[in-house]
Scaffold this active site. Structure first.
Site, PDB file in Angstrom:
ATOM      1  N   GLU A   7      56.956 -27.023 109.981  1.00 16.58           N
ATOM      2  CA  GLU A   7      56.281 -26.780 108.716  1.00 16.58           C
ATOM      3  C   GLU A   7      56.817 -27.852 107.769  1.00 16.58           C
ATOM      4  O   GLU A   7      58.042 -27.960 107.612  1.00 16.58           O
ATOM      5  CB  GLU A   7      56.730 -25.392 108.241  1.00 16.58           C
ATOM      6  CG  GLU A   7      55.755 -24.704 107.366  1.00 16.58           C
ATOM      7  CD  GLU A   7      56.318 -23.356 106.922  1.00 16.58           C
ATOM      8  OE1 GLU A   7      57.083 -22.730 107.684  1.00 16.58           O
ATOM      9  OE2 GLU A   7      55.996 -22.962 105.797  1.00 16.58           O
ATOM     10  N   ARG A  60      67.456 -19.124 118.672  1.00 14.70           N
ATOM     11  CA  ARG A  60      67.691 -20.193 117.696  1.00 14.70           C
ATOM     12  C   ARG A  60      69.092 -20.733 117.879  1.00 14.70           C
ATOM     13  O   ARG A  60      69.984 -20.022 118.328  1.00 14.70           O
ATOM     14  CB  ARG A  60      67.629 -19.635 116.272  1.00 14.70           C
ATOM     15  CG  ARG A  60      66.286 -19.254 115.791  1.00 14.70           C
ATOM     16  CD  ARG A  60      66.423 -18.659 114.394  1.00 14.70           C
ATOM     17  NE  ARG A  60      66.363 -19.692 113.378  1.00 14.70           N
ATOM     18  CZ  ARG A  60      65.226 -20.201 112.916  1.00 14.70           C
ATOM     19  NH1 ARG A  60      64.065 -19.786 113.373  1.00 14.70           N
ATOM     20  NH2 ARG A  60      65.247 -21.121 111.975  1.00 14.70           N
ATOM     21  N   LYS A  80      66.258 -24.017 106.368  1.00 14.83           N
ATOM     22  CA  LYS A  80      65.795 -24.909 105.303  1.00 14.83           C
ATOM     23  C   LYS A  80      66.046 -24.299 103.931  1.00 14.83           C
ATOM     24  O   LYS A  80      66.362 -25.002 102.986  1.00 14.83           O
ATOM     25  CB  LYS A  80      64.313 -25.231 105.512  1.00 14.83           C
ATOM     26  CG  LYS A  80      64.114 -26.305 106.560  1.00 14.83           C
ATOM     27  CD  LYS A  80      62.668 -26.602 106.778  1.00 14.83           C
ATOM     28  CE  LYS A  80      62.047 -25.628 107.730  1.00 14.83           C
ATOM     29  NZ  LYS A  80      60.706 -25.985 108.170  1.00 14.83           N
TER      30      LYS A  80
HETATM   31  P1  ATP Z   1      64.046 -22.761 109.014  1.00 13.99           P
HETATM   32  O1  ATP Z   1      64.492 -21.368 109.259  1.00 13.99           O
HETATM   33  O2  ATP Z   1      65.151 -23.746 109.033  1.00 13.99           O
HETATM   34  O3  ATP Z   1      63.180 -22.893 107.814  1.00 13.99           O
HETATM   35  P2  ATP Z   1      61.704 -22.788 110.612  1.00 13.99           P
HETATM   36  O4  ATP Z   1      61.697 -22.038 111.893  1.00 13.99           O
HETATM   37  O5  ATP Z   1      60.972 -22.212 109.462  1.00 13.99           O
HETATM   38  O6  ATP Z   1      63.183 -23.153 110.281  1.00 13.99           O
HETATM   39  P3  ATP Z   1      59.779 -24.759 111.313  1.00 13.99           P
HETATM   40  O7  ATP Z   1      59.487 -26.032 110.637  1.00 13.99           O
HETATM   41  O8  ATP Z   1      58.791 -23.675 111.218  1.00 13.99           O
HETATM   42  O9  ATP Z   1      61.186 -24.257 110.805  1.00 13.99           O
HETATM   43  O10 ATP Z   1      60.198 -25.021 112.830  1.00 13.99           O
HETATM   44  C1  ATP Z   1      59.583 -25.855 113.756  1.00 13.99           C
HETATM   45  C2  ATP Z   1      60.061 -25.431 115.112  1.00 13.99           C
HETATM   46  O11 ATP Z   1      61.482 -25.558 115.209  1.00 13.99           O
HETATM   47  C3  ATP Z   1      59.736 -23.989 115.383  1.00 13.99           C
HETATM   48  O12 ATP Z   1      59.210 -23.871 116.686  1.00 13.99           O
HETATM   49  C4  ATP Z   1      61.053 -23.282 115.256  1.00 13.99           C
HETATM   50  O13 ATP Z   1      61.106 -22.150 116.057  1.00 13.99           O
HETATM   51  C5  ATP Z   1      62.050 -24.362 115.682  1.00 13.99           C
HETATM   52  N1  ATP Z   1      63.366 -24.119 115.070  1.00 13.99           N
HETATM   53  C6  ATP Z   1      63.646 -23.999 113.762  1.00 13.99           C
HETATM   54  N2  ATP Z   1      64.947 -23.696 113.571  1.00 13.99           N
HETATM   55  C7  ATP Z   1      65.508 -23.629 114.805  1.00 13.99           C
HETATM   56  C8  ATP Z   1      66.821 -23.354 115.296  1.00 13.99           C
HETATM   57  N3  ATP Z   1      67.836 -23.078 114.474  1.00 13.99           N
HETATM   58  N4  ATP Z   1      67.018 -23.375 116.632  1.00 13.99           N
HETATM   59  C9  ATP Z   1      66.007 -23.658 117.478  1.00 13.99           C
HETATM   60  N5  ATP Z   1      64.757 -23.927 117.088  1.00 13.99           N
HETATM   61  C10 ATP Z   1      64.482 -23.915 115.767  1.00 13.99           C
HETATM   62 MG    MG Z   2      58.975 -21.717 109.389  1.00 14.51          MG
END
Ligand code: ATP
Ligand code: MG
Length: 556
Positions: A35, A261, A271
């Site tokens: 995102e 994760r 984030k």
């Molecule tokens: P955050 O919680 O940091 O905002 P998010 O999951 O909202 O992370 P996205 O941009 O939606 O971030 O993530 C893109 C991809 O990266 C998704 O498939 C998500 O599951 C994966 N991802 C994000 N954070 C992690 C993590 N800590 N470990 C493994 N994969 C992750």
């Molecule tokens: Mg997200």
């Protein structure tokens, strides 16, 4: 470690193997769906390595798809940096970059299809009421009074939503599933909401935006994704993912699989929290070398291969864990030990005058990579005025201290044996100069009379060295699990950055941004990519030299 074994160990590969054996999926296509509402961090590296790694292993493809369905937080700046980070990590997405917003027209048609099938309706409960009606884990929800509108009425209202005729918060489109489902996500989830916000790509074209659950599965299917890999918090959403795809007419049928994760000790990887650290100036920006963002890690001196190695080693499971920081440190140390060239730098300098040497300069020679047989060499000027590190000298000491002691000898790395004769102090008693003599017969060899020289210390020549700012880092948090705490900001380590003014050897005069060196006896240091310039060398400490074996890490 063997690449193939690492990959076979992880359960996603087992699933794909089974699918391939059952001819369920002939072509492996994955996607990485960030995102664009922040910069990438080490958790994303885990997901990137998995998605791109799986596709590569099976000669498949991995798409990069920006999940841009929430225009309130999305920025072009983030898109640029995400692209840069993925390339830097060494991965290549297939074809053009995709955006969920590429599919807004098609998604709208699928929403209409669900309405026509009596599987979606326009609800006019407000946000608070929707939550109230949803019920809880113990109590089932209750139907909205708008749930049984006619298809025609729903179509008209949905179109009104689309054309901006209904105010934000006054209506939304919901799937009609089951308000008493044990899975709360299935209690008539919202599929579209009204938002009068400009989209970064489409401007004012839309004022209704699809929810993640609606757009993600359909985007996956439209792109022919075979395995949609996401993190465990989406486990319950899988029911909705399947429900939507089972109820629309679409050609391909992706499956979602979840993995845990990444959490890593002494840091936060979300984030929202990273944003908070940046906005409240606990760190200098998203690329602060203390953060585990990709830009921070790059600035700190981590290499793409060390991060990929880290992801291979931690593997992919469905178990939540808090990975040891030492594991990450192990991976970079292992890489730099092979690949960083050696130099000398004095971080906390004190002046040494070698009394029995004239004022000529002698050019000494040292290897850049002492462990390589045909290593390149570097030239090091040696003169009668040098700096050594303050911690490498004591006026008195016991026999365990193998450095320079008044009246005793020590070897200067790549040079001669010196003996400390006298010290000069300032009015506060701080040593400002150490007077020494040197033995000219000991260049890279032991004294011929059999004197034993125990220690070796590093040095730089005063008039030939370059001043440098050296930034020493410690962990940003002083507890191992700040990521699990709401009050994580009260566990910041206030001593996570110490700035020193030191001197580095002359061969570093043309060091480039992000070059990493081993400062002999001190650790690995990287040229800072934003503060450093030709006339102002700034180095970040990547990691110390202390070598921890993997066996030990696994035992902890
Ligand atoms: P955050 O919680 O940091 O905002 P998010 O999951 O909202 O992370 P996205 O941009 O939606 O971030 O993530 C893109 C991809 O990266 C998704 O498939 C998500 O599951 C994966 N991802 C994000 N954070 C992690 C993590 N800590 N470990 C493994 N994969 C992750
Ligand atoms: Mg997200």
């Amino acid at each position: 470690m063997n690449d193939l074994n690492i990959q076979k160990r992880n359960f996603i590969y087992q699933i794909i193997e089974n699918d391939l054996n059952n001819k369920k999926n002939i072509f492996v296509r994955t996607r990485f769906p960030p995102e664009p509402n922040g910069h990438l961090h080490l958790g994303h590296v885990k997901s990137i390595c998995l998605n791109f790694g799986v596709a590569k292993y099976y000669n498949g493809e991995c798409n990069l798809r920006f999940d841009d369905t929430n225009p309130a937080k999305e920025k072009i700046e983030y898109i640029k940096s995400i692209k840069k980070d993925i390339k830097w990590l060494g991965f290549k997405w297939k074809g053009k970059i995709k955006y969920s917003s590429d599919y807004f027209d098609i998604l709208y048609k699928y929403a209409v299809e669900l309405i026509k099938k009596k599987l979606a309706y326009v609800d006019e409960l407000d946000f608070k009421q929707i939550i109230e009606y949803r019920g809880t884990l113990k109590h089932s929800g209750k139907n909205s009074p708008y749930r049984d509108r006619s298809v025609e009425e729903n179509l008209i209202l949905f179109e009104k939503m689309r054309f901006g005729e209904i105010k934000e918060g006054k209506a939304c489109l919901r799937a009609k599933i089951d308000m008493s489902s044990s899975c709360i996500i299935m209690r008539d989830p919202v599929l579209y909401r009204i938002k009068f916000i400009k989209h970064h790509k489409l401007g004012d074209k839309w004022c209704i935006y699809p929810m993640y659950d609606f757009s993600h599965c359909i985007s996956d299917a439209l792109e022919g994704i075979s395995h949609s890999l996401c993190t465990l918090e989406f486990q319950d959403n899988r029911r909705l993912y399947d429900w939507i795809l089972d109820n629309i007419k679409i050609n391909s049928r992706p499956r979602q699989y979840e993995f845990s994760r990444l959490n890593i000790e002494y840091s936060v990887l979300s984030k929202r929290k990273l944003n908070e650290l940046v906005n409240n100036k606990y760190v200098t920006g998203w690329d602060d070398p203390r953060l585990l963002t990709i830009s921070g890690l790059r600035r700190r001196g981590y290499t793409p291969s060390s991060l990929r190695d880290f992801c291979d080693r931690i593997g992919i499971t469905r178990q939540d864990s808090n990975v040891k920081m030492e594991m990450l440190e192990f991976c970079i140390r292992r890489d730099l030990n092979k690949n960083a060239s050696r130099v000398m730098a004095v971080i906390d300098p004190v002046r040494v005058i070698i009394k029995n040497m004239n004022d000529k300069v002698e050019m000494l020679i040292a290897k850049k990579y002492p462990n390589k047989i045909n290593s390149d060499i570097r030239r090091i000027p040696f003169s009668n005025e040098i700096y050594i590190d303050r911690s490498d000298f004591r006026e008195n000491s016991n026999s365990k201290y193998n450095r320079l002691v008044l009246g005793k000898e020590v070897r200067l790395r790549n040079a001669y044996v010196i003996k400390a004769e006298k010290v000069e102090k300032d009015i506060n008693g701080k040593i400002i100069t150490i007077y020494c003599s040197y033995d000219p017969s000991t260049l890279n060899k032991n004294p011929s009379d059999g004197r034993k020289i125990k220690g070796v210390i590093h040095w730089v020549s005063v008039s030939h060295s370059l001043p440098a700012e050296i930034r020493l880092y410690d962990r940003l948090f002083n507890i191992p699990n700040p990521g699990f705490k709401n009050d994580y900001l009260s566990h910041i380590n206030n001593n996570s950055l110490i700035i020193r003014k030191g001197f580095v050897e002359f061969s570093l005069h043309n060091a480039k941004s992000e070059d990493v060196f081993q400062f002999e006896r001190e650790g690995y240091f990287c040229v800072d990519n934003s503060l450093s310039s030709k006339n102002n060398l700034v180095f970040n400490k990547v990691i110390g030299l202390r070598d921890i074996t993997l066996k030990k890490i696994n035992k902890w």
